[in-house]
Scaffold this motif. Sequence first.
Motif, mmCIF file in Angstrom:
data_model
loop_
_atom_site.group_PDB
_atom_site.id
_atom_site.type_symbol
_atom_site.label_atom_id
_atom_site.label_comp_id
_atom_site.label_asym_id
_atom_site.label_seq_id
_atom_site.Cartn_x
_atom_site.Cartn_y
_atom_site.Cartn_z
ATOM 1 N N ILE A 111 0.735 -1.239 0.137
ATOM 2 C CA ILE A 111 0.004 0.047 0.006
ATOM 3 C C ILE A 111 0.830 1.214 0.049
ATOM 4 N N GLU A 112 0.430 2.243 -0.699
ATOM 5 C CA GLU A 112 1.099 3.578 -0.703
ATOM 6 C C GLU A 112 0.810 4.275 0.461
ATOM 7 N N VAL A 113 1.299 3.814 1.521
ATOM 8 C CA VAL A 113 1.213 4.586 2.900
ATOM 9 C C VAL A 113 2.506 4.190 3.854
ATOM 10 N N ALA A 114 3.116 5.208 4.162
ATOM 11 C CA ALA A 114 4.269 4.870 5.190
ATOM 12 C C ALA A 114 3.648 4.016 6.504
ATOM 13 N N LYS A 115 4.482 3.360 7.070
ATOM 14 C CA LYS A 115 4.219 2.571 8.220
ATOM 15 C C LYS A 115 2.643 2.153 8.284
ATOM 16 N N SER A 116 2.149 1.457 7.297
ATOM 17 C CA SER A 116 0.700 1.110 7.187
ATOM 18 C C SER A 116 0.186 0.236 8.364
ATOM 19 N N LYS A 117 -0.898 0.648 8.909
ATOM 20 C CA LYS A 117 -1.444 -0.458 10.087
ATOM 21 C C LYS A 117 -1.997 -1.560 9.371
ATOM 22 N N LEU A 118 -2.683 -1.382 7.905
ATOM 23 C CA LEU A 118 -3.110 -2.615 7.261
ATOM 24 C C LEU A 118 -1.952 -3.619 7.071
ATOM 25 N N ILE A 119 -0.720 -3.241 6.621
ATOM 26 C CA ILE A 119 0.296 -4.146 6.187
ATOM 27 C C ILE A 119 1.040 -4.653 7.563
ATOM 28 N N GLU A 120 0.890 -3.977 8.532
ATOM 29 C CA GLU A 120 1.446 -4.444 9.834
ATOM 30 C C GLU A 120 0.428 -5.525 10.457
ATOM 31 N N ALA A 121 -0.988 -5.440 10.078
ATOM 32 C CA ALA A 121 -2.187 -6.449 10.745
ATOM 33 C C ALA A 121 -1.655 -7.400 9.587
ATOM 34 N N VAL A 122 -1.896 -7.571 8.249
ATOM 35 C CA VAL A 122 -1.806 -8.680 7.625
ATOM 36 C C VAL A 122 -0.137 -9.350 7.420
ATOM 37 N N SER A 123 0.785 -8.615 7.955
ATOM 38 C CA SER A 123 2.189 -9.391 8.110
ATOM 39 C C SER A 123 2.045 -10.334 9.429
ATOM 40 N N GLY A 124 1.008 -10.064 10.230
ATOM 41 C CA GLY A 124 0.805 -11.006 11.448
ATOM 42 C C GLY A 124 -0.079 -12.190 10.777
ATOM 43 N N GLY A 125 -0.875 -11.546 10.134
ATOM 44 C CA GLY A 125 -1.986 -12.731 9.229
ATOM 45 C C GLY A 125 -1.462 -13.995 8.565
ATOM 46 N N TRP A 126 -0.971 -13.294 7.425
ATOM 47 C CA TRP A 126 -0.580 -14.083 6.333
ATOM 48 C C TRP A 126 0.212 -15.465 6.513
ATOM 49 N N PRO A 127 1.414 -15.294 7.378
ATOM 50 C CA PRO A 127 1.887 -16.548 7.546
ATOM 51 C C PRO A 127 1.417 -17.542 8.272
ATOM 52 N N VAL A 128 0.370 -17.272 9.151
ATOM 53 C CA VAL A 128 -0.377 -18.401 9.858
ATOM 54 C C VAL A 128 -1.368 -18.792 8.997
ATOM 55 N N ILE A 129 -1.978 -18.045 8.270
ATOM 56 C CA ILE A 129 -2.976 -18.428 7.278
ATOM 57 C C ILE A 129 -2.536 -19.516 6.104
ATOM 58 N N LEU A 130 -1.368 -18.912 5.604
ATOM 59 C CA LEU A 130 -0.446 -19.712 4.643
ATOM 60 C C LEU A 130 0.230 -20.947 5.302
ATOM 61 N N SER A 131 0.609 -20.780 6.481
ATOM 62 C CA SER A 131 1.156 -22.276 6.972
ATOM 63 C C SER A 131 0.103 -23.042 6.982
ATOM 64 N N SER A 132 -1.153 -22.722 7.389
ATOM 65 C CA SER A 132 -2.552 -23.459 7.602
ATOM 66 C C SER A 132 -2.998 -24.092 6.140
ATOM 67 N N LEU A 133 -2.887 -23.229 5.068
ATOM 68 C CA LEU A 133 -3.091 -23.669 3.890
ATOM 69 C C LEU A 133 -2.225 -24.815 3.429
ATOM 70 N N LYS A 134 -0.835 -24.589 3.661
ATOM 71 C CA LYS A 134 0.086 -25.763 3.442
ATOM 72 C C LYS A 134 -0.203 -27.009 4.323
ATOM 73 N N SER A 135 -0.636 -26.783 5.256
ATOM 74 C CA SER A 135 -1.010 -28.181 6.106
ATOM 75 C C SER A 135 -2.108 -28.664 5.576
ATOM 76 N N LEU A 136 -3.207 -27.904 5.410
ATOM 77 C CA LEU A 136 -4.500 -28.672 4.489
ATOM 78 C C LEU A 136 -3.938 -29.147 3.390
ATOM 79 N N LEU A 137 -3.404 -28.798 2.348
ATOM 80 C CA LEU A 137 -3.019 -29.378 1.084
ATOM 81 C C LEU A 137 -2.157 -30.439 1.302
ATOM 82 N N GLU A 138 -1.237 -30.584 2.370
ATOM 83 C CA GLU A 138 -0.376 -31.594 2.460
ATOM 84 C C GLU A 138 -0.736 -32.546 3.557
#
Lengths: 153, 157
Positions: A111-138
Motif C-alpha cells: 500500500i502507498e502508505v508509510a508505516k501502514s497499519k493494514l500491512i502491519e496487521a496482514v504481516s501477522g496474519g498471512w504467515p499463519v493463514i498460509l502455513s495452515s493452507l500448506k498443512s491442509l493441502l499436504e
Amino acid sequence: MATSTFLYTIYIRTTPEKLWDALTKPEFTRAYWVDCWHDSTWEQGASWKLMIPDGRVADSGEIVEIDKPRKLVVKWQNEFQPEMHAEGYSLCTYELEEAGDMTKLTIRHEIEVAKSKLIEAVSGGWPVILSSLKSLLETGDALEATKHWPKDK
Amino acid sequence: MTEMTTESTVYVIYIATVPEKVWAALTSSAFTTQYFFGRSVESDWKQGSPWILRKPDGSVDVSGEVRQSDPPRKLVVSWNIDWAETKLPECIVTYDIEPAGENLVRLTVTEAHPTPIPANLLEGGRKGWPMILSGLKSLLETGKPLNIPVPEPPKEN
C-alpha cells in the motif's frame, strides 16, 4: 511515494490448479482462513469481498488481474477497522509457480502508505493463514488455530 | 559499487508440532540433511561452542559460534560463509521457537546483519529460508521432505 510491503513465499506440495482452488473457493478457504470466504465472480474488474462468517465484510475491492492458475491481483481495502479503512486501497498479488512436484506461492501485499497499519496487521496474519493452507493441502487438515473466526473480533 | 545494508530478513512459519521437535529438527543432521539442501550440522549446541554446517561433499559451508542456547525455545548462532571469494562480515541467525496453541509452534528465523553487507547478498537468505523452512514444516507434519533443488549462491556483484 512511501510504500509499506509484506512479501512472503511458501512452497507447497501440490499443483498450481489445486492451490488456485484452495485460495479462491469457499469450501477450502473456510477450512484454513478463520472460516472466511471470498465473494467474487473472479473476472477482471469484478468486485471482491472477504466475508466474515457472521455476515460482516472484512475487506472489499476488485479483481485487477486474473490469470488462473498463475496470477491474481486484488485491490483490497479493510472494511471493519476504521483506522485501516482510512488508509484506502492496498494491492495484493498472488503468484503461483510450478516447481517440480511443488508450487511456489508468493504473496506481495502493499500500500502507498508509510508505516501502514493494514500491512502491519496482514504481516501477522498471512504467515499463519498460509502455513495452515500448506498443512491442509499436504496433510488433509488445516491448523486448528485458523479453523474458526476469533470469538473476540 | 552496490548499496550496503544492515537490513534483517525475517521469516515466520507455523508448524503443527511441539517445540522439542522443532529444536531437534534444527540441531540434528538426521533432520537437516532432509530439508537443509542436504547439509549436516555439527555442534554440542552449548553457548560458546563452535557449530558447522557441512555440504553433502564434506566441505564446510558455514561455520560460527553458538551465541545463545535455550532448548527448546531459542537458538542464536553466528554465521560465517566459508566459501566466498571475499571475506564477508558474519551475520547472526536467531531461531525463536514459540508455542502458539496445542500442538502448534511459531518458528521465527531472523537473519541479522550487524555489519553492513552488499544489499544483493540478502537475496541468498530471502530465497533460501522459505525453501528450507517450507521443507522443515513438510518433514515434521508429513514425515516427507520437499524435493527442493539447491539454489545457486548469489553473485557478489
